[in-house]
Scaffold this motif. Structure first.
Motif, short mmCIF file in Angstrom:
data_model
loop_
_atom_site.label_atom_id
_atom_site.label_comp_id
_atom_site.label_asym_id
_atom_site.label_seq_id
_atom_site.Cartn_x
_atom_site.Cartn_y
_atom_site.Cartn_z
N GLU A 144 -13.22 54.61 -55.55
CA GLU A 144 -13.54 55.64 -54.54
C GLU A 144 -12.72 56.91 -54.75
O GLU A 144 -13.25 58.02 -54.67
CB GLU A 144 -13.35 55.09 -53.12
N GLU A 145 -11.43 56.75 -55.01
CA GLU A 145 -10.60 57.94 -55.25
C GLU A 145 -10.97 58.60 -56.57
O GLU A 145 -10.97 59.83 -56.68
CB GLU A 145 -9.12 57.57 -55.24
N ALA A 146 -11.35 57.81 -57.58
CA ALA A 146 -11.78 58.39 -58.85
C ALA A 146 -13.03 59.24 -58.65
O ALA A 146 -13.15 60.33 -59.24
CB ALA A 146 -12.04 57.28 -59.87
N LEU A 147 -13.95 58.78 -57.81
CA LEU A 147 -15.15 59.57 -57.53
C LEU A 147 -14.79 60.87 -56.82
O LEU A 147 -15.42 61.91 -57.06
CB LEU A 147 -16.15 58.74 -56.72
N GLU A 148 -13.76 60.85 -55.96
CA GLU A 148 -13.28 62.09 -55.31
C GLU A 148 -12.71 63.06 -56.34
O GLU A 148 -12.94 64.27 -56.26
CB GLU A 148 -12.22 61.76 -54.27
N VAL A 149 -11.97 62.53 -57.32
CA VAL A 149 -11.40 63.38 -58.37
C VAL A 149 -12.52 64.01 -59.19
O VAL A 149 -12.48 65.21 -59.50
CB VAL A 149 -10.42 62.58 -59.26
N ILE A 150 -13.54 63.22 -59.52
CA ILE A 150 -14.67 63.76 -60.29
C ILE A 150 -15.37 64.86 -59.48
O ILE A 150 -15.67 65.94 -60.01
CB ILE A 150 -15.66 62.64 -60.66
N ALA A 151 -15.60 64.62 -58.19
CA ALA A 151 -16.25 65.63 -57.35
C ALA A 151 -15.41 66.91 -57.28
O ALA A 151 -15.95 68.02 -57.34
CB ALA A 151 -16.50 65.07 -55.94
N ALA A 152 -14.08 66.77 -57.18
CA ALA A 152 -13.19 67.94 -57.15
C ALA A 152 -13.26 68.70 -58.47
O ALA A 152 -13.28 69.94 -58.49
CB ALA A 152 -11.76 67.51 -56.84
N ALA A 153 -13.31 67.97 -59.59
CA ALA A 153 -13.37 68.63 -60.90
C ALA A 153 -14.72 69.32 -61.11
O ALA A 153 -14.78 70.39 -61.75
CB ALA A 153 -13.11 67.60 -62.01
N ILE A 154 -15.78 68.78 -60.56
CA ILE A 154 -17.08 69.46 -60.61
C ILE A 154 -17.02 70.73 -59.76
O ILE A 154 -17.50 71.80 -60.18
CB ILE A 154 -18.21 68.52 -60.15
N ALA A 155 -16.42 70.64 -58.58
CA ALA A 155 -16.29 71.83 -57.71
C ALA A 155 -15.41 72.89 -58.39
O ALA A 155 -15.71 74.09 -58.32
CB ALA A 155 -15.72 71.42 -56.35
N ASP A 156 -14.31 72.47 -59.04
CA ASP A 156 -13.48 73.43 -59.77
C ASP A 156 -14.28 74.09 -60.90
O ASP A 156 -14.16 75.30 -61.12
CB ASP A 156 -12.24 72.74 -60.35
N TYR A 157 -15.10 73.32 -61.59
CA TYR A 157 -15.95 73.87 -62.65
C TYR A 157 -16.92 74.90 -62.08
O TYR A 157 -17.06 76.00 -62.62
CB TYR A 157 -16.72 72.74 -63.34
N ASP A 158 -17.57 74.53 -60.98
CA ASP A 158 -18.53 75.45 -60.36
C ASP A 158 -17.84 76.75 -59.93
O ASP A 158 -18.38 77.83 -60.14
CB ASP A 158 -19.21 74.79 -59.17
N SER A 159 -16.64 76.64 -59.35
CA SER A 159 -15.90 77.84 -58.92
C SER A 159 -15.53 78.72 -60.10
O SER A 159 -15.61 79.94 -60.02
CB SER A 159 -14.61 77.44 -58.18
N LYS A 160 -15.12 78.11 -61.19
CA LYS A 160 -14.67 78.85 -62.36
C LYS A 160 -15.82 79.43 -63.18
O LYS A 160 -15.76 80.58 -63.63
CB LYS A 160 -13.81 77.93 -63.24
N PHE A 161 -16.87 78.64 -63.39
CA PHE A 161 -17.90 79.03 -64.34
C PHE A 161 -19.24 79.40 -63.72
O PHE A 161 -20.08 79.99 -64.39
CB PHE A 161 -18.10 77.92 -65.38
N LYS A 162 -19.44 79.06 -62.45
CA LYS A 162 -20.71 79.40 -61.82
C LYS A 162 -20.51 80.41 -60.69
O LYS A 162 -21.45 80.74 -59.99
CB LYS A 162 -21.40 78.14 -61.29
#
Length: 164
Positions: A144-162
């Motif tokens: 469950e925490e790993a899925l939160e980390v993945i979601a945060a890294a996707i959000a960081d990607y979206d903020s940086k590149f999208k």
């Protein structure tokens, strides 16, 4: 490692000691570890994410000796690596549809010796003769925490590149 400018794989640091990753080791596409990943570390000494795609280890019974390919994986947990005051999480997964690991749902389902081997690899993989890198594991966490980390890294990607 991915070269952000070209999108190609590059060798950023040759291994100095005889050390092979105990699992397939790569990154999750369209992820980036920055402020949202750093916030999940919840540790004052962690200044930022490592500003790289989120790392992943994929455990499989298959020996795959090449790189540059996509693998479907099932997340089972992760390691919160702290490397030079940066959050450098390592997601641990099993290859989807691998019959040997079909029933694995979390780190608790894996042999402790294998998780210890992964921990040891990441605590020593940047060492080289005459110098040891200060790397520590802040936490070992479940699915469950790993899925939160993945979601945060996707959000960081979206903020940086999208631009979101």
């Amino acid at each position: 490692e991915i070269d952000k400018a070209s999108g190609l794989m590059k060798v950023d640091r040759p291994q100095k000691y005889s050390s092979l990753p105990p699992a397939l080791y790569g990154f999750i596409p369209q992820t980036y570890c920055d402020e949202k990943v750093r916030a999940l570390a919840n540790d004052k000494k962690v200044a930022s994410g490592d500003r790289d795609p989120l790392d992943i280890c994929v455990i499989t019974e298959r020996n795959i000796a090449s790189n540059g390919f996509l693998v479907r994986a099932k997340t089972i947990g992760g390691l919160r690596l702290i490397d030079d005051n940066e959050a450098d999480d390592k997601i641990i997964s099993v290859m989807a549809d691998d019959p040997l690991y079909a029933k694995v749902q979390s780190l608790k389902d894996m042999p402790e010796a294998l998780i210890d081997r992964i921990r040891h690899y990441f605590l020593t993989y940047k060492d080289f003769p005459g110098r040891q890198q200060k790397v520590e594991i802040g936490a070992i966490y479940e699915r469950e925490e790993a899925l939160e980390v993945i979601a945060a890294a996707i959000a960081d990607y979206d903020s940086k590149f999208k631009g979101e």
